[in-house]
Design a protein around this motif. Structure first.
Motif, mmCIF file in Angstrom:
data_model
loop_
_atom_site.group_PDB
_atom_site.id
_atom_site.type_symbol
_atom_site.label_atom_id
_atom_site.label_comp_id
_atom_site.label_asym_id
_atom_site.label_seq_id
_atom_site.Cartn_x
_atom_site.Cartn_y
_atom_site.Cartn_z
ATOM 1 N N SER A 66 0.800 -1.223 0.000
ATOM 2 C CA SER A 66 0.000 0.000 0.000
ATOM 3 C C SER A 66 0.837 1.280 0.000
ATOM 4 O O SER A 66 0.365 2.326 -0.437
ATOM 5 C CB SER A 66 -0.962 0.015 1.194
ATOM 6 N N ARG A 67 2.065 1.220 0.462
ATOM 7 C CA ARG A 67 2.930 2.402 0.504
ATOM 8 C C ARG A 67 4.030 2.358 -0.551
ATOM 9 O O ARG A 67 4.980 3.121 -0.501
ATOM 10 C CB ARG A 67 3.547 2.542 1.893
ATOM 11 N N LEU A 68 3.885 1.448 -1.507
ATOM 12 C CA LEU A 68 4.821 1.372 -2.624
ATOM 13 C C LEU A 68 4.361 2.386 -3.671
ATOM 14 O O LEU A 68 3.261 2.292 -4.190
ATOM 15 C CB LEU A 68 4.816 -0.041 -3.199
ATOM 16 N N THR A 69 5.191 3.376 -3.963
ATOM 17 C CA THR A 69 4.796 4.441 -4.885
ATOM 18 C C THR A 69 5.123 4.130 -6.330
ATOM 19 O O THR A 69 4.556 4.728 -7.235
ATOM 20 C CB THR A 69 5.462 5.774 -4.495
ATOM 21 N N PHE A 70 6.040 3.200 -6.555
ATOM 22 C CA PHE A 70 6.436 2.830 -7.924
ATOM 23 C C PHE A 70 7.011 1.433 -7.913
ATOM 24 O O PHE A 70 7.729 1.053 -6.996
ATOM 25 C CB PHE A 70 7.478 3.811 -8.470
ATOM 26 N N ILE A 71 6.694 0.679 -8.957
ATOM 27 C CA ILE A 71 7.337 -0.613 -9.188
ATOM 28 C C ILE A 71 7.429 -0.795 -10.701
ATOM 29 O O ILE A 71 6.452 -0.608 -11.415
ATOM 30 C CB ILE A 71 6.587 -1.781 -8.501
ATOM 31 N N ASP A 72 8.611 -1.122 -11.181
ATOM 32 C CA ASP A 72 8.789 -1.288 -12.621
ATOM 33 C C ASP A 72 8.435 -2.718 -13.047
ATOM 34 O O ASP A 72 8.101 -3.565 -12.218
ATOM 35 C CB ASP A 72 10.206 -0.887 -13.056
ATOM 36 N N VAL A 73 8.487 -2.961 -14.347
ATOM 37 C CA VAL A 73 8.125 -4.274 -14.890
ATOM 38 C C VAL A 73 9.024 -5.367 -14.314
ATOM 39 O O VAL A 73 8.556 -6.462 -14.005
ATOM 40 C CB VAL A 73 8.170 -4.259 -16.435
ATOM 41 N N ALA A 74 10.287 -5.064 -14.138
ATOM 42 C CA ALA A 74 11.210 -6.061 -13.578
ATOM 43 C C ALA A 74 10.814 -6.428 -12.152
ATOM 44 O O ALA A 74 10.885 -7.590 -11.754
ATOM 45 C CB ALA A 74 12.644 -5.539 -13.625
ATOM 46 N N GLY A 75 10.367 -5.450 -11.373
ATOM 47 C CA GLY A 75 9.925 -5.716 -10.008
ATOM 48 C C GLY A 75 8.683 -6.583 -9.967
ATOM 49 O O GLY A 75 8.545 -7.448 -9.108
ATOM 50 N N VAL A 76 7.763 -6.353 -10.905
ATOM 51 C CA VAL A 76 6.562 -7.197 -10.993
ATOM 52 C C VAL A 76 6.951 -8.593 -11.461
ATOM 53 O O VAL A 76 6.410 -9.596 -10.984
ATOM 54 C CB VAL A 76 5.502 -6.560 -11.921
ATOM 55 N N THR A 77 7.905 -8.679 -12.365
ATOM 56 C CA THR A 77 8.408 -9.983 -12.815
ATOM 57 C C THR A 77 8.994 -10.756 -11.636
ATOM 58 O O THR A 77 8.803 -11.970 -11.528
ATOM 59 C CB THR A 77 9.454 -9.812 -13.926
ATOM 60 N N ASP A 78 9.668 -10.060 -10.728
ATOM 61 C CA ASP A 78 10.195 -10.722 -9.527
ATOM 62 C C ASP A 78 9.062 -11.323 -8.696
ATOM 63 O O ASP A 78 9.198 -12.422 -8.149
ATOM 64 C CB ASP A 78 10.999 -9.737 -8.677
ATOM 65 N N LEU A 79 7.936 -10.623 -8.602
ATOM 66 C CA LEU A 79 6.779 -11.164 -7.893
ATOM 67 C C LEU A 79 6.264 -12.422 -8.587
ATOM 68 O O LEU A 79 5.962 -13.425 -7.937
ATOM 69 C CB LEU A 79 5.664 -10.117 -7.819
ATOM 70 N N ALA A 80 6.165 -12.365 -9.918
ATOM 71 C CA ALA A 80 5.691 -13.518 -10.685
ATOM 72 C C ALA A 80 6.642 -14.707 -10.523
ATOM 73 O O ALA A 80 6.197 -15.854 -10.344
ATOM 74 C CB ALA A 80 5.538 -13.152 -12.157
ATOM 75 N N MET A 81 7.932 -14.457 -10.563
ATOM 76 C CA MET A 81 8.912 -15.531 -10.403
ATOM 77 C C MET A 81 8.861 -16.121 -8.996
ATOM 78 O O MET A 81 9.029 -17.330 -8.814
ATOM 79 C CB MET A 81 10.326 -15.025 -10.705
ATOM 80 N N THR A 82 8.607 -15.280 -8.013
ATOM 81 C CA THR A 82 8.464 -15.778 -6.638
ATOM 82 C C THR A 82 7.248 -16.691 -6.553
ATOM 83 O O THR A 82 7.316 -17.780 -5.972
ATOM 84 C CB THR A 82 8.336 -14.606 -5.651
ATOM 85 N N ALA A 83 6.128 -16.264 -7.138
ATOM 86 C CA ALA A 83 4.920 -17.100 -7.133
ATOM 87 C C ALA A 83 5.170 -18.425 -7.837
ATOM 88 O O ALA A 83 4.728 -19.479 -7.362
ATOM 89 C CB ALA A 83 3.764 -16.350 -7.795
ATOM 90 N N ARG A 84 5.879 -18.390 -8.960
ATOM 91 C CA ARG A 84 6.181 -19.627 -9.695
ATOM 92 C C ARG A 84 7.058 -20.576 -8.891
ATOM 93 O O ARG A 84 6.990 -21.788 -9.071
ATOM 94 C CB ARG A 84 6.882 -19.305 -11.015
ATOM 95 N N SER A 85 7.881 -20.016 -8.012
ATOM 96 C CA SER A 85 8.808 -20.855 -7.241
ATOM 97 C C SER A 85 8.138 -21.555 -6.067
ATOM 98 O O SER A 85 8.717 -22.471 -5.485
ATOM 99 C CB SER A 85 9.977 -20.011 -6.721
ATOM 100 N N LEU A 86 6.926 -21.134 -5.717
ATOM 101 C CA LEU A 86 6.242 -21.733 -4.571
ATOM 102 C C LEU A 86 5.734 -23.128 -4.932
ATOM 103 O O LEU A 86 5.134 -23.318 -5.982
ATOM 104 C CB LEU A 86 5.072 -20.854 -4.119
ATOM 105 N N SER A 87 5.960 -24.071 -4.060
ATOM 106 C CA SER A 87 5.547 -25.449 -4.334
ATOM 107 C C SER A 87 4.131 -25.712 -3.851
ATOM 108 O O SER A 87 3.612 -25.019 -2.973
ATOM 109 C CB SER A 87 6.523 -26.415 -3.662
ATOM 110 N N GLY A 88 3.522 -26.706 -4.416
ATOM 111 C CA GLY A 88 2.194 -27.136 -3.987
ATOM 112 C C GLY A 88 1.137 -26.065 -4.188
ATOM 113 O O GLY A 88 1.109 -25.364 -5.183
ATOM 114 N N ASP A 89 0.276 -25.948 -3.189
ATOM 115 C CA ASP A 89 -0.828 -24.989 -3.247
ATOM 116 C C ASP A 89 -0.486 -23.684 -2.532
ATOM 117 O O ASP A 89 -1.387 -22.963 -2.112
ATOM 118 C CB ASP A 89 -2.079 -25.596 -2.605
ATOM 119 N N ARG A 90 0.785 -23.379 -2.389
ATOM 120 C CA ARG A 90 1.176 -22.154 -1.697
ATOM 121 C C ARG A 90 0.790 -20.942 -2.538
ATOM 122 O O ARG A 90 0.732 -21.002 -3.762
ATOM 123 C CB ARG A 90 2.662 -22.174 -1.393
#
Length: 119
Positions: A66-90
């Motif tokens: 909520s207090r993040l004022t900017f995030i670039d495409v690479a930062g969002v990609t990091d979120l996506a890669m983190t989600a992909r790395s989660l095993s099972g139903d995490r």
């Protein structure tokens, strides 16, 4: 070279361009709180925080944005890669992200499981 300032699990990194990022653990649930900007100068700390978060064993992990004022495409990609790395139903839950986050996820990561955007 910027060096993270660490105080009791709390880090803040200023960059040469004046951008800064603060990341700290959430106290009430497994996750991190991010404040400031995720961009070229602050991305290494962002990636480190997400990497540490992904190592936790809980089924639901939170990123309070909520207090993040900017995030670039690479930062969002990091979120996506983190989600992909989660095993099972995490699940990685993004709480109150900046408006560009769901748009970037829909554009580049449509159908990606393991990630949820909460308003």
């Amino acid at each position: 070279m910027d060096v993270p300032l660490e105080t009791e699990g709390h880090c803040a990194v200023p960059s040469h361009g004046g951008a800064w990022l603060e990341v700290r653990p959430l106290l009430e649930r497994p996750g991190v709180y991010a404040k400031g900007e995720v961009g070229v100068g602050t991305r290494p700390m962002w990636q480190e925080a997400l990497c540490r978060l992904s190592l936790r064993s809980e089924s639901c992990l939170y990123v309070e944005m909520s207090r993040l004022t900017f995030i670039d495409v690479a930062g969002v990609t990091d979120l996506a890669m983190t989600a992909r790395s989660l095993s099972g139903d995490r699940l990685l839950v993004l709480e109150q992200p900046p408006p560009q986050v769901p748009r970037i996820l829909d554009l580049f990561w449509s159908g990606l499981g393991g990630i949820e955007v909460a308003a």
